[in-house]
Motif scaffolding. Sequence first.
Motif, PDB file in Angstrom:
ATOM      1  N   ASN A   1      -2.104   6.200  -7.464  1.00 33.14           N
ATOM      2  CA  ASN A   1      -2.804   7.662  -7.148  1.00 33.14           C
ATOM      3  C   ASN A   1      -2.223   8.527  -7.799  1.00 33.14           C
ATOM      4  OD1 ASN A   1      -3.654  10.096  -6.015  1.00 33.14           O
ATOM      5  ND2 ASN A   1      -3.529   9.342  -3.873  1.00 33.14           N
ATOM      6  N   VAL A   2      -2.963   9.050  -8.878  1.00 35.61           N
ATOM      7  CA  VAL A   2      -2.263  10.072 -10.151  1.00 35.61           C
ATOM      8  C   VAL A   2      -2.133  11.359  -9.377  1.00 35.61           C
ATOM      9  CG1 VAL A   2      -4.552  10.687 -10.821  1.00 35.61           C
ATOM     10  CG2 VAL A   2      -2.703  11.122 -12.437  1.00 35.61           C
ATOM     11  N   ASP A   3      -2.876  11.685  -8.338  1.00 35.62           N
ATOM     12  CA  ASP A   3      -2.735  12.956  -7.756  1.00 35.62           C
ATOM     13  C   ASP A   3      -1.344  13.013  -7.082  1.00 35.62           C
ATOM     14  OD1 ASP A   3      -4.982  14.032  -8.564  1.00 35.62           O
ATOM     15  OD2 ASP A   3      -6.098  13.202  -6.652  1.00 35.62           O
ATOM     16  N   LYS A   4      -1.013  12.003  -6.207  1.00 40.24           N
ATOM     17  CA  LYS A   4       0.382  11.916  -5.636  1.00 40.24           C
ATOM     18  C   LYS A   4       1.353  11.768  -6.723  1.00 40.24           C
ATOM     19  CE  LYS A   4       2.772   9.859  -1.694  1.00 40.24           C
ATOM     20  NZ  LYS A   4       2.527   9.026  -0.467  1.00 40.24           N
ATOM     21  N   TYR A   5       1.478  11.011  -7.587  1.00 39.60           N
ATOM     22  CA  TYR A   5       2.411  10.841  -8.365  1.00 39.60           C
ATOM     23  C   TYR A   5       2.682  11.633  -9.239  1.00 39.60           C
ATOM     24  CZ  TYR A   5       4.662   7.799 -12.142  1.00 39.60           C
ATOM     25  OH  TYR A   5       5.344   7.420 -13.306  1.00 39.60           O
ATOM     26  N   GLN A   6       1.723  12.814  -9.703  1.00 42.85           N
ATOM     27  CA  GLN A   6       2.181  13.796 -10.427  1.00 42.85           C
ATOM     28  C   GLN A   6       2.604  14.998  -9.533  1.00 42.85           C
ATOM     29  OE1 GLN A   6      -1.191  14.608 -13.141  1.00 42.85           O
ATOM     30  NE2 GLN A   6      -0.268  13.066 -14.691  1.00 42.85           N
ATOM     31  N   LEU A   7       3.023  14.902  -8.361  1.00 42.33           N
ATOM     32  CA  LEU A   7       3.747  15.946  -7.430  1.00 42.33           C
ATOM     33  C   LEU A   7       5.003  15.889  -7.750  1.00 42.33           C
ATOM     34  CD1 LEU A   7       2.546  15.294  -3.913  1.00 42.33           C
ATOM     35  CD2 LEU A   7       1.787  17.214  -5.331  1.00 42.33           C
ATOM     36  N   ILE A   8       5.690  14.802  -8.426  1.00 41.86           N
ATOM     37  CA  ILE A   8       7.076  14.841  -8.778  1.00 41.86           C
ATOM     38  C   ILE A   8       7.529  14.584 -10.114  1.00 41.86           C
ATOM     39  CG2 ILE A   8       8.149  14.144  -6.408  1.00 41.86           C
ATOM     40  CD1 ILE A   8       7.841  11.089  -7.453  1.00 41.86           C
ATOM     41  N   THR A   9       6.447  14.559 -11.132  1.00 44.55           N
ATOM     42  CA  THR A   9       6.564  14.199 -12.342  1.00 44.55           C
ATOM     43  C   THR A   9       5.420  14.575 -13.213  1.00 44.55           C
ATOM     44  OG1 THR A   9       7.154  12.577 -14.114  1.00 44.55           O
ATOM     45  CG2 THR A   9       5.823  11.794 -12.209  1.00 44.55           C
ATOM     46  N   ASP A  10       5.662  14.936 -14.447  1.00 42.67           N
ATOM     47  CA  ASP A  10       4.802  15.315 -15.261  1.00 42.67           C
ATOM     48  C   ASP A  10       4.079  14.074 -16.223  1.00 42.67           C
ATOM     49  OD1 ASP A  10       4.663  17.848 -14.564  1.00 42.67           O
ATOM     50  OD2 ASP A  10       6.109  18.545 -15.985  1.00 42.67           O
ATOM     51  N   MET A  11       4.805  12.910 -16.135  1.00 47.71           N
ATOM     52  CA  MET A  11       4.491  11.913 -17.082  1.00 47.71           C
ATOM     53  C   MET A  11       3.457  11.191 -16.379  1.00 47.71           C
ATOM     54  SD  MET A  11       8.116   9.858 -16.499  1.00 47.71           S
ATOM     55  CE  MET A  11       7.695   8.505 -17.423  1.00 47.71           C
ATOM     56  N   ALA A  12       2.743  10.720 -17.363  1.00 44.12           N
ATOM     57  CA  ALA A  12       1.319   9.965 -17.068  1.00 44.12           C
ATOM     58  C   ALA A  12       1.606   8.795 -16.293  1.00 44.12           C
ATOM     59  CB  ALA A  12       0.707   9.432 -18.467  1.00 44.12           C
ATOM     60  N   LYS A  13       0.650   8.571 -15.265  1.00 41.43           N
ATOM     61  CA  LYS A  13       0.930   7.569 -14.433  1.00 41.43           C
ATOM     62  C   LYS A  13       0.698   6.127 -15.091  1.00 41.43           C
ATOM     63  CE  LYS A  13      -2.420   6.218 -11.701  1.00 41.43           C
ATOM     64  NZ  LYS A  13      -2.482   4.788 -11.819  1.00 41.43           N
ATOM     65  N   PRO A  14       1.745   5.286 -15.172  1.00 42.91           N
ATOM     66  CA  PRO A  14       1.581   3.888 -15.610  1.00 42.91           C
ATOM     67  C   PRO A  14       0.694   3.159 -15.024  1.00 42.91           C
ATOM     68  CG  PRO A  14       3.540   3.830 -14.261  1.00 42.91           C
ATOM     69  CD  PRO A  14       2.884   5.331 -14.506  1.00 42.91           C
TER      70      PRO A  14
ATOM     71  N   ASN B   1       0.889  -1.060  -0.058  1.00 40.28           N
ATOM     72  CA  ASN B   1       0.111  -0.008  -0.143  1.00 40.28           C
ATOM     73  C   ASN B   1       0.957   1.308  -0.098  1.00 40.28           C
ATOM     74  OD1 ASN B   1      -2.707  -1.111  -0.165  1.00 40.28           O
ATOM     75  ND2 ASN B   1      -2.719  -1.339   1.998  1.00 40.28           N
ATOM     76  N   ILE B   2       2.038   1.064   0.592  1.00 35.31           N
ATOM     77  CA  ILE B   2       3.101   2.324   0.362  1.00 35.31           C
ATOM     78  C   ILE B   2       3.299   2.707  -0.854  1.00 35.31           C
ATOM     79  CG2 ILE B   2       5.354   2.995   1.018  1.00 35.31           C
ATOM     80  CD1 ILE B   2       5.201   1.472   3.839  1.00 35.31           C
ATOM     81  N   CYS B   3       3.776   1.354  -1.496  1.00 32.22           N
ATOM     82  CA  CYS B   3       4.144   1.770  -3.113  1.00 32.22           C
ATOM     83  C   CYS B   3       2.841   1.976  -3.749  1.00 32.22           C
ATOM     84  CB  CYS B   3       4.619   0.456  -3.516  1.00 32.22           C
ATOM     85  SG  CYS B   3       5.882  -0.335  -2.866  1.00 32.22           S
ATOM     86  N   LEU B   4       1.818   1.723  -3.675  1.00 34.20           N
ATOM     87  CA  LEU B   4       0.437   1.947  -4.349  1.00 34.20           C
ATOM     88  C   LEU B   4       0.043   3.331  -3.901  1.00 34.20           C
ATOM     89  CD1 LEU B   4      -1.393  -1.427  -4.335  1.00 34.20           C
ATOM     90  CD2 LEU B   4      -0.186  -0.343  -6.263  1.00 34.20           C
ATOM     91  N   SER B   5       0.438   3.815  -2.793  1.00 32.46           N
ATOM     92  CA  SER B   5       0.057   5.367  -2.591  1.00 32.46           C
ATOM     93  C   SER B   5       0.390   6.496  -3.640  1.00 32.46           C
ATOM     94  CB  SER B   5       0.572   5.721  -1.157  1.00 32.46           C
ATOM     95  OG  SER B   5       1.854   5.798  -1.070  1.00 32.46           O
TER      96      SER B   5
END
Length: 313
Positions: free
Chosen positions: A178-191, A170-174
């Motif tokens: 989670n596209v909102d958290k994923y794009q805090l550090i990158t502009d790439m589309a969440k895989p 769940n730590i990894c999946l957070s």
Amino acid sequence: MKNPSILKLLIICILISGLNLSAQEIEHSPQNSKCFACHGSKTYTYYNDILERHVTKRMNPYFIIDSVLYYDQNHKTFECIDCHSYDYRTFPHDASLRMEPMPNCIDCHGGDEDYAKFNFEAIEEEFQQSVHSTKHSEEFTCYMCHNPHNYKISARTEENIKDVIVYDNNICLSCHANVDKYQLITDMAKPNVLQKHDWLPNQLLHFSSVRCIECHTKISDSTLVAHLVQPKEKAVKLCVECHSSNSRLMATLYKFQATEARSKFGFFNASVLNNTYIIGANRNLYLDIASILIVGFVILGIIIHAFLRYKFR
């Protein structure tokens, strides 16, 4: 009350409840209670000097801290101002306080003899070499994975391996789910996690039986949980890495349990044998030899029987 024993029992229960409440009050910081008065609820109320009345506002959901989870985690004895600026004691908070840099784990745990056995310095070195750090530099901190308001260790304390797997994944999946958290550090589309692992047979079973870090980190002898996350090209894809008597799971997922079980049961894969069944990993040399001998004798018996039937036909 007619029955004095029942009355005594009720009095004892009340006293115990009172003692438990007192213990909780002592454990919970009064200063923290002031913070949770706002940050522990979906709304907060303050007195507006301009309007000359109390005003209720909605709390930013990202700033809501569950006090129950907070007092059940590793840093439950901390006051909020141990990590946050002392100036947060005043309200309304100065907007510039949001810019303050937060301390990293190593700032407190590094060089501390009390935590030497956990080797935080090695964890920090691994993290600095990980794909998370090298690709995202200072934007990726310990807090991206380990929420300081609710994180607690599981690998050393949780007896149920399945619970450890769920908690750590769940730590990894957070981020990775989670596209909102994923794009805090990158502009790439969440895989898409499922599509990226479509090569993996029986995905559901694997996802519920191993952690992401089993395949995506480099094994470390100096730390209990490896933090050197490898690029996706170096992820483990060979089945034999786990499905063998020398399974890498012994040095990752079952590392702590294997160390404990080795001293208790006396053989290396005792931990696996007592927790789950992994094809190819749950093996014993003597049972393997016995199985081969039994199969060999059966085949030899069939050959002898067929030869005798042919000879005396």
